[in-house]
Design a protein around this motif. Structure first.
Motif, PDB file in Angstrom:
ATOM      1  N   ARG A 127       0.810  -1.229   0.000  1.00 13.54           N
ATOM      2  CA  ARG A 127       0.000   0.000   0.000  1.00 13.54           C
ATOM      3  C   ARG A 127       0.838   1.273   0.000  1.00 13.54           C
ATOM      4  O   ARG A 127       0.322   2.339  -0.274  1.00 13.54           O
ATOM      5  N   SER A 128       2.114   1.185   0.312  1.00 14.04           N
ATOM      6  CA  SER A 128       2.942   2.383   0.500  1.00 14.04           C
ATOM      7  C   SER A 128       3.615   2.799  -0.791  1.00 14.04           C
ATOM      8  O   SER A 128       3.607   2.076  -1.797  1.00 14.04           O
ATOM      9  N   SER A 129       4.223   3.994  -0.745  1.00 15.18           N
ATOM     10  CA  SER A 129       4.960   4.527  -1.894  1.00 15.18           C
ATOM     11  C   SER A 129       5.990   5.518  -1.388  1.00 15.18           C
ATOM     12  O   SER A 129       5.976   5.913  -0.218  1.00 15.18           O
ATOM     13  N   GLY A 130       6.886   5.928  -2.289  1.00 13.01           N
ATOM     14  CA  GLY A 130       7.877   6.954  -1.957  1.00 13.01           C
ATOM     15  C   GLY A 130       8.813   6.529  -0.842  1.00 13.01           C
ATOM     16  O   GLY A 130       9.253   5.378  -0.751  1.00 13.01           O
ATOM     17  N   GLU A 131       9.103   7.466   0.059  1.00 13.31           N
ATOM     18  CA  GLU A 131      10.037   7.221   1.152  1.00 13.31           C
ATOM     19  C   GLU A 131       9.517   6.159   2.110  1.00 13.31           C
ATOM     20  O   GLU A 131      10.290   5.353   2.614  1.00 13.31           O
ATOM     21  N   GLN A 132       8.216   6.157   2.349  1.00  6.54           N
ATOM     22  CA  GLN A 132       7.640   5.144   3.233  1.00  6.54           C
ATOM     23  C   GLN A 132       7.862   3.744   2.663  1.00  6.54           C
ATOM     24  O   GLN A 132       8.162   2.804   3.411  1.00  6.54           O
ATOM     25  N   TYR A 133       7.744   3.610   1.372  1.00  2.91           N
ATOM     26  CA  TYR A 133       7.988   2.319   0.718  1.00  2.91           C
ATOM     27  C   TYR A 133       9.438   1.877   0.924  1.00  2.91           C
ATOM     28  O   TYR A 133       9.705   0.707   1.210  1.00  2.91           O
ATOM     29  N   GLN A 134      10.360   2.841   0.769  1.00  4.05           N
ATOM     30  CA  GLN A 134      11.783   2.514   0.951  1.00  4.05           C
ATOM     31  C   GLN A 134      12.056   2.060   2.378  1.00  4.05           C
ATOM     32  O   GLN A 134      12.795   1.098   2.609  1.00  4.05           O
ATOM     33  N   LYS A 135      11.478   2.760   3.349  1.00  2.00           N
ATOM     34  CA  LYS A 135      11.670   2.370   4.750  1.00  2.00           C
ATOM     35  C   LYS A 135      11.190   0.938   4.990  1.00  2.00           C
ATOM     36  O   LYS A 135      11.921   0.095   5.528  1.00  2.00           O
ATOM     37  N   LEU A 136       9.948   0.671   4.584  1.00  2.00           N
ATOM     38  CA  LEU A 136       9.364  -0.651   4.837  1.00  2.00           C
ATOM     39  C   LEU A 136      10.091  -1.748   4.074  1.00  2.00           C
ATOM     40  O   LEU A 136      10.231  -2.873   4.569  1.00  2.00           O
ATOM     41  N   LEU A 137      10.559  -1.403   2.874  1.00  2.00           N
ATOM     42  CA  LEU A 137      11.285  -2.395   2.072  1.00  2.00           C
ATOM     43  C   LEU A 137      12.566  -2.831   2.772  1.00  2.00           C
ATOM     44  O   LEU A 137      12.886  -4.028   2.828  1.00  2.00           O
ATOM     45  N   TYR A 138      13.304  -1.859   3.316  1.00  2.00           N
ATOM     46  CA  TYR A 138      14.553  -2.204   4.011  1.00  2.00           C
ATOM     47  C   TYR A 138      14.267  -2.987   5.288  1.00  2.00           C
ATOM     48  O   TYR A 138      14.995  -3.928   5.616  1.00  2.00           O
ATOM     49  N   VAL A 139      13.227  -2.614   6.019  1.00  2.00           N
ATOM     50  CA  VAL A 139      12.871  -3.360   7.228  1.00  2.00           C
ATOM     51  C   VAL A 139      12.475  -4.791   6.867  1.00  2.00           C
ATOM     52  O   VAL A 139      12.911  -5.751   7.521  1.00  2.00           O
ATOM     53  N   PHE A 140      11.660  -4.922   5.819  1.00  2.00           N
ATOM     54  CA  PHE A 140      11.210  -6.250   5.392  1.00  2.00           C
ATOM     55  C   PHE A 140      12.406  -7.114   4.952  1.00  2.00           C
ATOM     56  O   PHE A 140      12.527  -8.281   5.369  1.00  2.00           O
ATOM     57  N   ALA A 141      13.273  -6.536   4.130  1.00  2.00           N
ATOM     58  CA  ALA A 141      14.413  -7.295   3.613  1.00  2.00           C
ATOM     59  C   ALA A 141      15.369  -7.691   4.732  1.00  2.00           C
ATOM     60  O   ALA A 141      15.807  -8.853   4.817  1.00  2.00           O
ATOM     61  N   ALA A 142      15.707  -6.726   5.597  1.00  2.00           N
ATOM     62  CA  ALA A 142      16.640  -7.015   6.690  1.00  2.00           C
ATOM     63  C   ALA A 142      16.065  -8.068   7.632  1.00  2.00           C
ATOM     64  O   ALA A 142      16.755  -9.025   8.032  1.00  2.00           O
ATOM     65  N   SER A 143      14.798  -7.903   7.997  1.00  2.00           N
ATOM     66  CA  SER A 143      14.165  -8.850   8.933  1.00  2.00           C
ATOM     67  C   SER A 143      14.043 -10.236   8.325  1.00  2.00           C
ATOM     68  O   SER A 143      14.263 -11.247   9.004  1.00  2.00           O
ATOM     69  N   LEU A 144      13.724 -10.294   7.030  1.00  2.00           N
ATOM     70  CA  LEU A 144      13.567 -11.590   6.376  1.00  2.00           C
ATOM     71  C   LEU A 144      14.903 -12.328   6.298  1.00  2.00           C
ATOM     72  O   LEU A 144      14.968 -13.548   6.563  1.00  2.00           O
ATOM     73  N   VAL A 145      15.966 -11.586   5.954  1.00  2.00           N
ATOM     74  CA  VAL A 145      17.299 -12.201   5.894  1.00  2.00           C
ATOM     75  C   VAL A 145      17.697 -12.727   7.271  1.00  2.00           C
ATOM     76  O   VAL A 145      18.180 -13.858   7.432  1.00  2.00           O
ATOM     77  N   GLY A 146      17.502 -11.889   8.307  1.00  2.00           N
ATOM     78  CA  GLY A 146      17.850 -12.314   9.665  1.00  2.00           C
ATOM     79  C   GLY A 146      17.024 -13.495  10.126  1.00  2.00           C
ATOM     80  O   GLY A 146      17.541 -14.433  10.749  1.00  2.00           O
ATOM     81  N   PHE A 147      15.722 -13.470   9.798  1.00  2.00           N
ATOM     82  CA  PHE A 147      14.827 -14.555  10.214  1.00  2.00           C
ATOM     83  C   PHE A 147      15.190 -15.873   9.542  1.00  2.00           C
ATOM     84  O   PHE A 147      15.308 -16.912  10.200  1.00  2.00           O
ATOM     85  N   LEU A 148      15.371 -15.847   8.212  1.00  2.00           N
ATOM     86  CA  LEU A 148      15.689 -17.081   7.483  1.00  2.00           C
ATOM     87  C   LEU A 148      17.009 -17.678   7.942  1.00  2.00           C
ATOM     88  O   LEU A 148      17.162 -18.909   8.023  1.00  2.00           O
ATOM     89  N   GLY A 149      17.982 -16.793   8.247  1.00  2.06           N
ATOM     90  CA  GLY A 149      19.256 -17.296   8.754  1.00  2.06           C
ATOM     91  C   GLY A 149      19.129 -17.807  10.170  1.00  2.06           C
ATOM     92  O   GLY A 149      19.714 -18.834  10.543  1.00  2.06           O
ATOM     93  N   GLY A 150      18.339 -17.073  10.994  1.00  2.00           N
ATOM     94  CA  GLY A 150      18.206 -17.461  12.400  1.00  2.00           C
ATOM     95  C   GLY A 150      17.535 -18.799  12.595  1.00  2.00           C
ATOM     96  O   GLY A 150      17.913 -19.579  13.485  1.00  2.00           O
ATOM     97  N   VAL A 151      16.512 -19.096  11.768  1.00  2.00           N
ATOM     98  CA  VAL A 151      15.789 -20.361  11.964  1.00  2.00           C
ATOM     99  C   VAL A 151      16.651 -21.571  11.626  1.00  2.00           C
ATOM    100  O   VAL A 151      16.325 -22.694  12.034  1.00  2.00           O
TER     101      VAL A 151
END
Length: 639
Positions: free
Chosen positions: A162-186
């Motif tokens: 649903r987001s765009s612009g700067e908000q999209y960039q923020k959420l994208l980095y949070v999603f990517a970082a968290s997903l990488v950490g989660f997949l590695g952590g499990v």
């Protein structure tokens, strides 16, 4: 993979995560978002630290203790992750029941963590030593942890769509970082569930921490960028200096061993002094590197206010103000458009941000801004700066209004002075016309008288007409209309205009004009400039004196030019005030408005020329010397 390398990677990541937790919390203790990220990073740091320590512990009992600490920290990871995600998305209040349920479940697992129901025993895993043996409660914990993270990812993914612009960039980095950490952590669960796949948490968790830091400083995930910017620079410099110092020490020990051993203090002092010399250039370079990497849209808050204030203080017309603000705002904030609209009018584009321009209870209008070229949103730092700039714009409108009032007063005062000096000039032709008219009836048949009458009266009328024309030219509002101008002739007109006033004050006028090329200029504006300069000189010599005017060719950086020198023998200008005489509203006269020279320098600068004041004048050792230099456009020399 060697266990010591694995432990080192885990411990370093734990330290980085701990540093992130402390920093984020210290810069936003009252922010729910900062708190959630700080506690999540702290739990992650404890989990990784305990995991790293386990590799170096030999006794099984000690391993069991550190294992319970590790799993205790892991129990809180989904709790703080959900808290962080809901705070980031603005859902914390509406999802309180989820957070409370998550905390209740975590509390239950924490209690069980110190019982055999959760961890009954440990098993030896080649390369990583000990892991807990699987129990039913531990399996339930693993399922709850994975489900909680997936639940948070689902909300994050929905918000990302649903987001765009700067908000999209923020959420994208949070999603990517968290997903990488989660997949590695499990993957840490793999040995426990007898899954024969590699464990990659020691690779992915450092990536998570790095991406999280990048999101904070580059995309302003949290409102702590202003603290991070300088910290990054000095950390970078410290790292460079440390490496530089180690390299120099190594080279000194290798190639200057004898000198180094005998003069170690002197050699170290030389290295430190060398570092002092390169510190500022290195700091500036480091700042540019950090800004390009993390703060490409960053601006210096104080420097922006300073330059904006300096530029806006010289604006005296509304159209100039709009142009200046538009250019400055677009350059600083990198927006597609900006516009000042007075009262309740609207801009000619679709704005995304509007700020009131008001001061002392009066609203002048609004400042409208378009979208940023980067697609980013305006953050709190942008809005705070724009509010400050809007207040300066309101003050500028007040100054423009004041300037217009004083400019009218200045023109009226100048006209009053000139009219007083021209009263005698007008009375003389009027007296001649009156006298000729009075004796006309008696000499109506005298042919010689009629011839004389037809010669004198029209000539005197032309003289009055010329005087009136000069008054109109002196009082006319300036309109920029460029045309070919003979400067010598223009100055002659100004001299003629003030001749009678100078005569009444016993001022001797001397002029020497060289052949000059023509200018492309506005004659009315230049005429007003020289009128102001002449009046300043005349008013500076109330007891009489000498006024000298010279013109000559002058070389400028733009090519050929003309120079006009106006020198008087008046009281002069105090040296400490010379640099202020062209400032608006600065005057040395009791009844002056301080706008005459300000208007003069503006006109000269608009003609790409220069004007300077020298006091005392070099030639006489007293008085003031004004020098005006204007560029030419070519043409034949005129006398």
């Amino acid at each position: 993979m060697n266990s010591s390398i694995f432990a080192a990677a885990i411990l370093l990541t734990a330290i980085a995560s701990l540093a992130l937790a402390i920093f984020v919390y210290s810069k936003g203790r009252s922010s729910a978002l900062n708190q959630a990220l700080a506690f999540f990073s702290l739990a992650l740091a404890v989990w990784m630290f305990a995991q790293g320590i386990e590799i170096f512990v030999a006794e099984k009992a000690a391993v069991l203790v550190w294992l319970r600490i590790q799993e205790g920290a892991a129990i809180f990871l989904p709790v703080f992750f959900l808290d962080f995600i809901f705070s980031l998305l603005g859902l914390r209040d509406s999802k309180k029941w989820v957070l409370r349920l998550s905390r209740a479940v975590a509390l239950g697992f924490i209690i069980l963590d110190f019982t055999p129901l959760f961890i009954k025993d440990v098993m030896l895993i080649e390369g990583f030593k000990y892991y807990p043996k699987l129990t039913a409660v531990y399996a339930l914990f693993a399922f709850w942890l994975i489900s909680s993270f997936i639940f948070g990812f689902a909300y994050l993914a929905a918000a990302l769509r649903r987001s765009s612009g700067e908000q999209y960039q923020k959420l994208l980095y949070v999603f990517a970082a968290s997903l990488v950490g989660f997949l590695g952590g499990v993957t840490s669960f793999f040995p426990i569930f007898n899954i024969n796949l590699p464990i990659i948490s020691h690779f992915t968790l450092p990536i998570y921490v790095g991406v999280a830091v990048y999101a904070i400083v580059r995309h302003k995930l949290l409102d702590i960028t202003i603290y991070v910017r300088k910290g990054l620079v000095y950390s970078f410099i410290t790292a460079i200096f440390t490496a530089f110092y180690v390299v120099l020490l190594s080279l000194a020990n290798s190639y200057f061993q004898g000198f180094w051993q005998n003069n170690s203090i002197l050699a170290a002092l030389c290295i430190v002094l060398g570092m002092c010399f390169v510190f500022q250039p290195l700091k500036d370079w480091s700042q540019r590197v950090m800004d390009n990497l993390f703060f490409r849209s960053h601006y210096d808050y104080q420097e922006t206010i300073k330059s904006f204030s300096q530029g806006i203080s010289a604006v005296i017309r509304g159209d100039e103000l709009d142009g200046f603000v538009k250019e400055k705002i677009k350059k600083t904030f990198k927006v597609d458009d900006a516009q000042i609209c007075l009262d309740d009018s609207l801009p000619q584009f679709s704005p995304v941000l509007a700020l009131a321009i008001e001061s002392k209870g009066r609203k002048w209008g609004s400042l409208f801004l378009g979208r940023k070229l980067s697609g980013d949103d305006y953050d709190i730092e942008d809005k705070n700066l724009l509010v400050t700039l809007a207040q300066q714009i309101a003050v500028a409108f007040e100054n423009i209004q004041l300037y217009q009032k004083l400019a009218r007063s200045e023109n009226l005062a100048a006209l009053g002075t000139m009219v007083a000096g021209l009263a005698h000039e007008i009375k003389n032709p009027l007296a001649a016309i009156k006298g000729m008219t009075q004796v006309l009836p008696e000499n109506i048949t005298d042919q010689d008288f009629i011839v004389k009458y037809t010669e004198i009266v029209p000539r005197q009328l032309d003289r009055i007409n010329n005087i009136v024309e000069k008054l109109l030219k002196a009082g006319r509002a300036p309109k920029s209309q460029r045309q070919i101008v003979d400067v010598n002739q223009l100055i002659r007109e100004v001299i003629d205009f003030h001749a009678n006033l100078c005569s009444k004050q016993d001022i001797i006028i001397f002029h020497e004009f060289k052949d000059l090329p023509v200018l492309e200029a506005d004659p009315n504006q230049l005429y007003q400039v020289f009128v102001n300069l002449f009046l300043n000189s005349i008013q500076a010599m109330p007891e009489g004196g000498r006024l000298e005017i010279f013109s000559q060719r002058e070389s400028t950086i733009d090519g050929d030019g003309v120079a006009i020198d106006i020198i008087d023998t008046g009281a002069g200008i105090p040296p400490e005030k010379l640099d202020k005489i062209f400032d608006p509203f600065f005057t040395l006269k009791e009844t002056g408005t301080g706008l005459g020279l300000f208007m003069a320098i503006r006109v000269i600068q608009e003609h790409n020329g220069t004007i300077e004041a020298i006091s005392p004048a070099a030639k006489s050792g007293k008085g003031t010397h004004f020098r005006v230099v204007l560029p030419v456009v070519g043409g034949q020399a005129l006398g």
